[in-house]
Each structure stands twice: as C-alpha cells, then as structure tokens.
Scaffold this active site. Structure first.
Site, mmCIF file in Angstrom:
data_model
loop_
_atom_site.group_PDB
_atom_site.id
_atom_site.type_symbol
_atom_site.label_atom_id
_atom_site.label_comp_id
_atom_site.label_asym_id
_atom_site.label_seq_id
_atom_site.Cartn_x
_atom_site.Cartn_y
_atom_site.Cartn_z
ATOM 1 C CE LYS A 260 -4.409 -1.608 1.631
ATOM 2 N NZ LYS A 260 -4.208 -3.047 1.586
ATOM 3 N N GLY B 234 -9.984 -5.854 5.246
ATOM 4 C CA GLY B 234 -10.320 -5.153 6.491
ATOM 5 C C GLY B 234 -9.459 -5.579 7.672
ATOM 6 N NE ARG C 121 -8.354 -9.109 -6.363
ATOM 7 C CZ ARG C 121 -9.530 -8.597 -6.036
ATOM 8 N NH1 ARG C 121 -10.560 -8.737 -6.841
ATOM 9 N NH2 ARG C 121 -9.697 -7.922 -4.918
ATOM 10 C CG HIS D 124 -13.744 -3.292 6.767
ATOM 11 N ND1 HIS D 124 -13.856 -1.934 6.608
ATOM 12 C CD2 HIS D 124 -13.466 -3.504 8.071
ATOM 13 C CE1 HIS D 124 -13.627 -1.350 7.769
ATOM 14 N NE2 HIS D 124 -13.388 -2.278 8.678
ATOM 15 C CG HIS E 200 -15.356 1.255 -2.091
ATOM 16 N ND1 HIS E 200 -14.403 0.698 -1.295
ATOM 17 C CD2 HIS E 200 -15.120 0.796 -3.322
ATOM 18 C CE1 HIS E 200 -13.622 -0.065 -2.019
ATOM 19 N NE2 HIS E 200 -14.040 -0.026 -3.255
#
Lengths: 451, 71
Positions: free
Chosen positions: A116, A165, A292, A235, A208
């Site tokens: 990340k 999550g 993906r 999540h 989101h």
C-alpha cells in the site's frame, strides 16, 4: 488465441470464466480440493485435477500442485480469478517461468500495488489524488500519535500488507490509537507476515467507487466507467451497482482520466480496478488498485456490453484492444447483490447442506453460481455462494427487477443473507441513492432491533 | 453448571482454556474458525472449567456444547 487454459480458482468465478472460454472455444482445466469434488465448476470444465485437501494452503494456494496440473494438461495459460493466488506476485512469476502465460499483469506490478505504501507513492507521482497520510510506515505508537496530530482525528490505521479489512481500524483519539496500534500491528504480522502500519486521514461518510480498466501490451488502455460499491459489511461488499447514482458527469470523467493516468504510469496490462474513496463533495482519493478480475465485474459488463474475461484472454494472448474510449457508453443500470451463506443478523458463517435452490428468471436477470440444489457448503472458503445481477433501462427499473427477483429467490438448508438484501434494496435511502459505506450501520442494523 | 455453546458452525481453531482451570466471565474458551472468519467463544460466567467437550480441529454445529463451567 489459447487452445486450453487452467483456472486456478474455485466457486462461481471458476464457473464464470469457463462460460466465456466455452463461447470462445477454449478448452478449460479445473483444479479442485477434496471439499469441492461435487462443485458445479468441476463438472463444467473439460478436464479437472484434484490438487489436495480442503484447506487452501493444501490446495488452492499450492503453487507446485497447480503448475503440475497445468503442465500435465497442456494448458497454455493460467487464469487466477480473484482472491487466492490472483494477487500473488511469486505465483505470476512461477507461471511465467514454467513457460505459461499468466492472465493478468506482470509480477512486479502486482507486487508494487500489493504494497500500500509503494502504491500510494506511485499514484501520487502519477498525479492521482491520494488521501493525506504518512509516506513511510510508522514504527511506534509515539510516531503514530505524532502523525495523527498533523492530519487531525479521526484517522485510519492500516496495515501496509493488509486486505479484507484485517489490520484496519478507525481511531478518534490518542487513547484509541494507543489501544489499536499494537493489536492491529500484531494481527497484520500474524496474517500477512508484515506488521508495518500507516496512518491516513479518515474520510467520513465516504462512498467507495472504483474504475474498471483494460490495457493491452501495445500501450492502449480504456476504462469501462465506475462501479459504486459502498454498501459493505465487515469491510466486504454486499451490493454493487453501475453507474454510481451519486457521481456527476464531470467527476465521472475526471476519475476515468485519473485511472488511465495510473495505468500509463504503471505500464499496467490486462484488467484491473482502481478503487477510490469519494467524499460528499465529490473529492476522490486513490484507495488501492486490484490487479485482477473483481467479484463485482458483471455490473460493468451489463452496462458496457463488454465481456471482461474475454478481453483478459485476448490481452494475455497479445491481441490489440479493439475497444476505443469514444465508442464506449453506459447503457442503462445494473445492480449486483452477493449472496452469502451467513446469519443475516450476526454475519456469522453458516455452512451446511443447501437442500433446495430456486432461482428467479426474467428479463435482465443474470446468475453467477458456486452451488446447485444439494450442494454442501463447506466451512473452508469464503461464504459467498452466488451473485444475482440485474440490468434495467434505468436505476428504478433495475431496482424493481432486483426486488422482484430477490422475493422469488429461495435457499433452504442453510442461513443466508437474502432477507438482509431485500431490506437494503427496498429501503428508501437506497432508492434515493444514499449509498455510503456506513449504510449497513445506519440503516440496516437498526431495523434488527424491532424484530 | 453453565454450558458454553458454539454461536456458529465451524472447526475448533484454538482452545484457549484448560480443563480444571479457573475462567472469568468474558474470557475466551475456544476460537472457532469458519469461512475465513475466526470467532472467539467467551465464557458467560466465572467459574471452573469442568469439562471441555471439543478438541482442536473438531467440527461443531451451531448450538453444540463446547465446555461446561461450574460456577
């Protein structure tokens, strides 16, 4: 084009990939665990190989066994589906070393987007907006507190290697941060072998929204618009739709442009998804990139008329993308609901025998299934057993068709979330398009106390 | 005598209490695992663990008795 491919996955996504292969006259090879011997996807494939015991470490994550089956069957390429080994860079590399084609991006791109912190840095450099946050991992509670001070509470604590999550928590004060830091770091270490944490400003009441992209090996890329995936529990997404009922045309175009910038900067190839958080003023921030096929890809297929798996296969085979951005249009509206084998109140898993399955039929209805009547739903894998996708000329028609379809949907023998899905999609706030990530918390959970 | 029951079907991932030992209300007796989710099953009373009815790796159904606690 390939003559034969192996699908290194299970359940509904294996079945879905096989369907496109059948249409394209590509032979399919399934691999399966002892728990999946009776699964529909195994019967659908032209060939199948038992690769091990039920637990994923002994079957679907066993790279040696999967490659052995691929080589034995004479498959030319491997489709990883989603989850399992789909974002595992060493797997992509091993497939290549075995002389086969990995149907996805290059291993180094997967690795970069899987970290990340590296992903954030890359996006920032590419000119894609990112959430204000730490550029380096914070190694102590003191450093975490100092970082939180600069962005101001609330902040989001996140595991650098996290997913699903795990290792992620919103904190509102120094005290909460102190408590949360150690625990989440330990969990991340246990789950991902990496306890590195970083801190971001918490975007409150966010949506989101993600952009689907396709890019070939000849420098050509397109996006297939957005998916709105805000309604989540634990999540994980529950309801997804395209287009988003919230975005203005201007923001839609800007987000699409940002996604293409990201693809170009990464020299990305194959299908991918750039996930963004969008606040109530339509400011959007890069969240992560999934390198993906996504669970919710069918809503994009329904509104764009593009078979994303077919495009993945063509790109992997070295073909040029035949799609051009100017020709792509949004046609109507599509909504997908994920059907989980779980208690609709506690969200606890509910394995068992699915004694009876009745599927609704009608215009605009599409099913993606991991099960059939009589299937054993085992405790070894993700609880998602099916997806119901509905297309309509607009959001109202799609919602009405979905409500009708859900009422006709029957699952007996195990607990499932059908009642929850019905309540969500018939809720006034859903109809109004008020879909934020706190939807379940704000509008669904409170309805449970009345019953 | 209090029964500790499974709140979901799954396998016993870890046993975190010992037979014969004391346990407090809210402390975990076992951790169940199902469909990629781990659920701790806590004691709902303080006392002594009289009997553990499961072993690690066992499959339990929702409502099955996992342990018996003597208050």
């Amino acid at each position: 084009m390939f003559k034969k491919i192996l699908i290194a996955n299970r359940g509904e996504i294996a079945a879905r990939i096989i369907r496109t292969c059948q249409r394209m006259q590509i032979q399919t090879v399934a691999v399966y665990s002892e728990a999946d011997q009776q699964a529909p996807f195994v019967k659908m494939a032209d060939e199948s190989y038992l690769i091990g015991k039920p637990r994923v470490n002994e079957s679907y994550l066993n790279i040696d066994k999967i490659l052995e089956a691929a080589l034995k069957s004479g498959a030319e390429a491997v489709h990883p589906g989603y989850g399992l080994l789909s974002e595992n860079a060493p797997f992509a590399q091993r497939v290549k070393e075995a002389g086969l084609t990995f149907i996805g991006p290059e291993g180094d791109v997967i690795a970069k987007m899987g970290d990340k912190i590296a992903a954030r840095a890359e996006m920032k450099q590419a000119g894609v907006p990112v959430v204000p946050g730490t550029e380096e991992a914070v190694t102590s509670v003191e450093a975490a507190k100092a970082a939180a001070q600069t962005f101001g509470y609330p902040v989001m604590l996140k595991a650098a290697a996290g997913g699903g999550g795990i290792g992620m928590q919103a904190v509102h004060s120094d005290e909460e941060l102190e408590k949360a830091f150690e625990g989440n770091s330990k969990r991340a270490k246990a789950f991902f072998g990496d306890g590195k944490m970083f801190i971001e400003k918490l975007i409150e009441e966010p949506r989101h929204i993600e952009i689907q992209v396709l890019a070939d090996h000849h420098g050509h890329a397109v996006h297939l618009f957005e998916r709105e995936c805000s309604i989540q529990r634990r999540h994980q997404k529950v309801v997804e739709e395209a287009p988003s009922p919230f975005l203005s045309e201007k923001t839609r175009q800007e987000m699409g442009d940002s996604a293409i910038k990201a693809v170009e900067s990464l020299q990305y190839t194959n299908a991918g998804t750039i996930e963004f958080l969008v606040d109530r003023n339509e400011n959007y921030y890069f969240l992560e990139m999934n390198t993906r096929l996504q669970v919710e890809h069918p809503v994009t297929e329904e509104i764009s008329g593009v078979d994303i798996v077919e495009q993945q296969l063509k790109i992997a085979a070295g073909d040029k993308l035949e799609l051009h951005q100017d020709d792509l249009q949004i046609n109507g509206h599509a909504i997908e609901v994920r059907i989980y084998a779980e208690d609709p109140n506690t969200f606890y898993p509910s394995p068992g025998t699915l004694s009876n399955l009745v599927l609704p039929e009608g215009p605009g209805i599409r099913h993606e299934l991991a099960v059939e009547s009589g299937s054993e739903v085992t405790p070894f894998y993700d609880p998602m057993i099916a997806k119901l996708v509905v297309h309509g000329s607009d959001r109202n028609q799609a919602s009405e068709r979905l409500a009708k379809a859900l009422h006709a949907y029957e699952i007996d023998g195990i607990k499932c979330n059908l009642t929850m899905l019905k309540r969500i999609i018939t809720h006034d706030k859903f109809r109004e398009g008020d879909t934020t990530t706190s939807f379940i918390q704000n509008y669904y959970l409170p309805t449970l106390t009345n019953h | 005598m209090f029964e500790v029951k499974a709140s979901m079907a799954g396998s016993v991932w870890k046993i975190t209490a010992e037979e014969g030992s004391k346990i407090n209300d809210g402390e975990d007796v076992v951790i169940l695992e199902s469909m990629k989710m781990e659920i701790p099953i806590p004691a709902e009373t303080s006392g002594t663990i009289k009997e553990l009815k499961v072993s690690e790796g066992d499959f339990v159904n929702e409502g099955d008795v996992i342990a018996i606690i003597e208050a």
